[in-house]
Write an enzyme that holds these catalytic residues in place. Structure first.
Site, PDB file in Angstrom:
ATOM      1  CE  LYS A  22     -10.315  -3.021  21.826  1.00 51.70           C
ATOM      2  NZ  LYS A  22      -9.481  -2.328  20.670  1.00 51.70           N
ATOM      3  CG  ASN A  23     -11.959  -4.300  18.542  1.00 51.03           C
ATOM      4  OD1 ASN A  23     -11.500  -3.552  18.828  1.00 51.03           O
ATOM      5  ND2 ASN A  23     -11.306  -5.536  18.198  1.00 51.03           N
ATOM      6  CB  CYS A 123      -0.055   0.349  17.259  1.00 45.92           C
ATOM      7  SG  CYS A 123      -0.453  -1.370  16.827  1.00 45.92           S
ATOM      8  NE  ARG A 128      -3.088  -2.718  13.311  1.00 45.03           N
ATOM      9  CZ  ARG A 128      -3.830  -2.524  14.420  1.00 45.03           C
ATOM     10  NH1 ARG A 128      -3.226  -2.229  15.618  1.00 45.03           N
ATOM     11  NH2 ARG A 128      -4.851  -2.345  14.569  1.00 45.03           N
ATOM     12  CG  ASP A 313      -7.946  -8.983  18.262  1.00 43.91           C
ATOM     13  OD1 ASP A 313      -9.034  -8.133  18.020  1.00 43.91           O
ATOM     14  OD2 ASP A 313      -6.731  -8.801  17.879  1.00 43.91           O
ATOM     15  NE  ARG A 405      -5.946   1.791  23.550  1.00 45.64           N
ATOM     16  CZ  ARG A 405      -5.243   2.372  22.423  1.00 45.64           C
ATOM     17  NH1 ARG A 405      -4.116   2.338  22.431  1.00 45.64           N
ATOM     18  NH2 ARG A 405      -5.891   2.529  21.373  1.00 45.64           N
TER      19      ARG A 405
HETATM   20  C1  EPZ Z   1      -9.225  -4.518  13.786  1.00 45.14           C
HETATM   21  O1  EPZ Z   1      -7.865  -3.970  13.312  1.00 45.14           O
HETATM   22  C2  EPZ Z   1      -9.016  -4.839  15.270  1.00 45.14           C
HETATM   23  N1  EPZ Z   1      -9.430  -3.384  15.808  1.00 45.14           N
HETATM   24  C3  EPZ Z   1      -7.766  -5.352  15.868  1.00 45.14           C
HETATM   25  O2  EPZ Z   1      -8.036  -5.576  16.999  1.00 45.14           O
HETATM   26  C4  EPZ Z   1      -7.771  -6.739  15.220  1.00 45.14           C
HETATM   27  O3  EPZ Z   1      -6.446  -7.248  15.582  1.00 45.14           O
HETATM   28  C5  EPZ Z   1      -7.589  -6.657  13.887  1.00 45.14           C
HETATM   29  O4  EPZ Z   1      -8.968  -5.961  13.184  1.00 45.14           O
HETATM   30  C6  EPZ Z   1      -7.766  -7.956  12.860  1.00 45.14           C
HETATM   31  O5  EPZ Z   1      -8.705  -8.961  13.385  1.00 45.14           O
HETATM   32  C7  EPZ Z   1     -10.435  -2.725  15.742  1.00 45.14           C
HETATM   33  O6  EPZ Z   1     -11.619  -3.329  15.463  1.00 45.14           O
HETATM   34  C8  EPZ Z   1     -10.614  -1.474  16.543  1.00 45.14           C
HETATM   35  P1  EPZ Z   1      -7.083  -5.121   9.943  1.00 45.14           P
HETATM   36  P2  EPZ Z   1      -7.593  -3.382  11.980  1.00 45.14           P
HETATM   37  O7  EPZ Z   1      -7.390  -4.135   9.009  1.00 45.14           O
HETATM   38  O8  EPZ Z   1      -8.852  -2.892  11.166  1.00 45.14           O
HETATM   39  C9  EPZ Z   1      -3.090  -5.286   7.129  1.00 45.14           C
HETATM   40  C10 EPZ Z   1      -7.560  -5.256  19.461  1.00 45.14           C
HETATM   41  O9  EPZ Z   1      -6.733  -5.929  20.100  1.00 45.14           O
HETATM   42  N2  EPZ Z   1      -3.687  -4.048   6.619  1.00 45.14           N
HETATM   43  O10 EPZ Z   1      -7.959  -6.148   9.604  1.00 45.14           O
HETATM   44  O11 EPZ Z   1      -6.612  -2.630  12.076  1.00 45.14           O
HETATM   45  C11 EPZ Z   1      -2.679  -4.997   8.579  1.00 45.14           C
HETATM   46  O12 EPZ Z   1      -1.376  -4.659   8.641  1.00 45.14           O
HETATM   47  C12 EPZ Z   1      -7.336  -4.694  18.160  1.00 45.14           C
HETATM   48  O13 EPZ Z   1      -8.600  -5.219  19.859  1.00 45.14           O
HETATM   49  C13 EPZ Z   1      -3.021  -3.399   5.160  1.00 45.14           C
HETATM   50  O14 EPZ Z   1      -1.997  -4.064   4.817  1.00 45.14           O
HETATM   51  O15 EPZ Z   1      -7.000  -4.845  11.282  1.00 45.14           O
HETATM   52  C14 EPZ Z   1      -2.671  -6.418   9.240  1.00 45.14           C
HETATM   53  O16 EPZ Z   1      -1.801  -7.147   8.807  1.00 45.14           O
HETATM   54  C15 EPZ Z   1      -5.821  -5.072  17.794  1.00 45.14           C
HETATM   55  N3  EPZ Z   1      -3.592  -2.418   4.707  1.00 45.14           N
HETATM   56  C16 EPZ Z   1      -4.007  -7.059   8.377  1.00 45.14           C
HETATM   57  O17 EPZ Z   1      -4.218  -6.169   7.318  1.00 45.14           O
HETATM   58  C17 EPZ Z   1      -4.808  -1.527   5.334  1.00 45.14           C
HETATM   59  O18 EPZ Z   1      -5.107  -0.839   4.913  1.00 45.14           O
HETATM   60  C18 EPZ Z   1      -5.222  -7.241   9.175  1.00 45.14           C
HETATM   61  O19 EPZ Z   1      -5.592  -5.645   9.402  1.00 45.14           O
HETATM   62  C19 EPZ Z   1      -5.343  -2.282   6.501  1.00 45.14           C
HETATM   63  C20 EPZ Z   1      -4.810  -3.611   7.041  1.00 45.14           C
END
Ligand code: EPZ
Length: 427
Positions: A22-23, A123, A128, A313, A405
């Protein structure tokens, strides 16, 4: 709304096919924006999020067609073509349903020189933010403004110049948006402390297949030499390492023996290490990943971390399995601030889990009891399914739209390996 009813206590055994990730799919799909030629993606999972993303891309005037998939097949082949864009706006009513829509920002900016995307909002697992997405794009020369709940991004006339950005924290989505913006920039861009998840390697491999020039793929330092245009490609989505890890935990908690067909051990080394530490037998075979219980489940202590660390995840699913360990495990969730909503529901099934801030102590119990439980987010839902498979009696997992999802045809796959599971409507 549907619910899934599980009658627990059966050992899972047999072969389960692992779907496309998915990701990975959610960052490969928007690459169609980067060329006027057809992009064909194979092994796309049938998931609600993929359908939502397809609908969003159609909004921009991108044509999409599904081919080569019989109803009984897992996965689909989709061909996308962005010959001419009719819109550069990702509207609120679509983005709010699927926050990964933000991944159109970078490629749309690269293709059209502008992009307007609704702010995705938070979410269940956290607020996020997308500040790092925006800072990386600004470093590459974009002008960003926030107005009325939307991000409006503009490239200078002639396109993004490219630039250099070091992420203060690792972000998967921000890395993906930055890479997709940089591939058509007028110069060379570098990213430091970039995310290294296998899904990002999949993205870079697709972009290279489309004619992009990227160095450092798989590392946290990426160099992207912008090119003037990209061509179409046909590409196979990588197998879903989180789905595979989820079924591995299900096999383990039931004392089962399962072959995860198509799973790649090199994508999931931290998960394999955690399962091995818990006393589970895991080995790569020609057909995929062989996972078999091997006596009592042993307790595990670990923290989630960006790849190659233990995936956030996978935290909820591993926790469910550890509810039946002989001893106490300590899990620390370092990525998201609210990713323990499965804990109260697991405790209602007889688990003994205490949370203190970002740390959860899982005291193993010798049995779980089936109950009506509520799914709150995608991975929490899967942890309840995993617990239900081992629990005595019947478990009903409500609000299974969360599961749809991220897990392709879950009840069919569970039934393939011997679970007593059924999906009923009108919950
Ligand atoms: C991706 O989300 C995945 N989703 C998530 O999977 C996964 O949990 C996450 O990466 C971490 O591995 C998809 O790929 C569609 P991040 P993403 O940006 O990109 C902070 C699932 O269950 N952050 O790596 O949104 C954020 O709040 C989903 O399949 C900022 O502060 O994750 C978090 O604490 C859930 N500012 C950390 O970084 C930003 O601009 C990691 O988030 C972006 C992120």
């Amino acid at each position: 709304m549907d619910k899934i009813i599980i009658r627990g206590g059966r050992k899972l055994s047999g072969t389960v096919p692992v779907s496309g990730a998915k990701n990975a799919a959610l960052t490969l799909l928007p690459c169609a924006l980067l060329t006027e030629e057809p992009l064909t993606l194979r092994n796309l999972p049938r998931l609600a999020d993929i359908d939502s993303f397809q609908h969003l891309l159609n909004q921009f005037g991108i044509s999409t067609s599904i081919a080569g998939a019989r109803p009984e097949d897992f996965g689909r082949v989709m061909t996308l073509q962005a010959t001419r864009l009719t819109s550069t706006v990702a509207p609120y009513d679509l983005v709010r349903k699927m926050r990964a829509s933000i991944l159109v920002l970078g490629p749309m900016l690269a293709r059209a020189g502008e992009a307007t995307v609704s702010l995705p909002g938070g979410c269940a697992i956290g607020n996020r933010p997308i500040d790092l997405h925006l800072k990386a794009l600004e470093a590459f020369g974009a002008r960003i403004e926030l107005a009325a709940g939307y991000v409006r991004a503009h490239a200078p006339d002639g396109g993004l110049p490219g630039g250099h950005y070091t992420f203060p924290v690792v972000s998967v989505g921000a890395t993906e948006n930055a890479v997709m913006a940089a591939v058509l920039a007028n110069g060379t861009s570098t990213l430091h402390n970039a995310a290294r998840e296998p899904e990002i390697v999949d993205l870079c491999n697709l972009l290279v297949a489309m004619g992009a020039e990227i160095e450092g793929i798989g590392s946290s330092h990426l160099t992207i030499h912008g090119v003037s245009r990209l061509h179409g490609a046909t590409y196979m989505v990588m197998p879903d390492r989180i789905e595979a890890g989820s079924y591995a935990c299900a096999a383990a908690i039931t004392g089962g023996d399962v072959l995860l067909a198509g799973a790649r051990i090199e994508d999931m080394t931290a998960t394999v290490q955690a399962l091995t530490d818990a006393g589970i037998h895991v080995e790569q075979t020609r057909g995929g990943l062989h996972v078999a219980a091997n006596g009592a489940i042993r307790p595990v202590t670990l923290s989630t971390a960006p790849y190659p660390g233990f995936a956030t995840d996978m935290q909820a699913q591993l926790m469910a399995m550890l509810c039946m360990a002989k001893g106490s495990s300590v899990l620390t969730e370092t990525i998201f601030e609210n990713r323990y909503m499965h804990v109260p529901e697991l405790n209602r099934m007889g688990a003994r889990i205490e949370t203190k801030g970002r740390t959860a102590i899982v005291h193993g119990v010798d049995h779980l009891v089936g109950a009506d439980v509520m799914a709150t987010d995608l991975r929490a839902s899967m942890s309840l399914i995993i617990a239900g498979l081992a629990a005595e009696g019947e478990t009903s997992v409500h609000r299974v739209y969360h599961l749809d999802r991220g897990y392709e045809r879950l009840e069919e796959k569970l039934a393939l390996i011997g679970a007593d599971v059924e999906r009923v409507g009108n919950d």
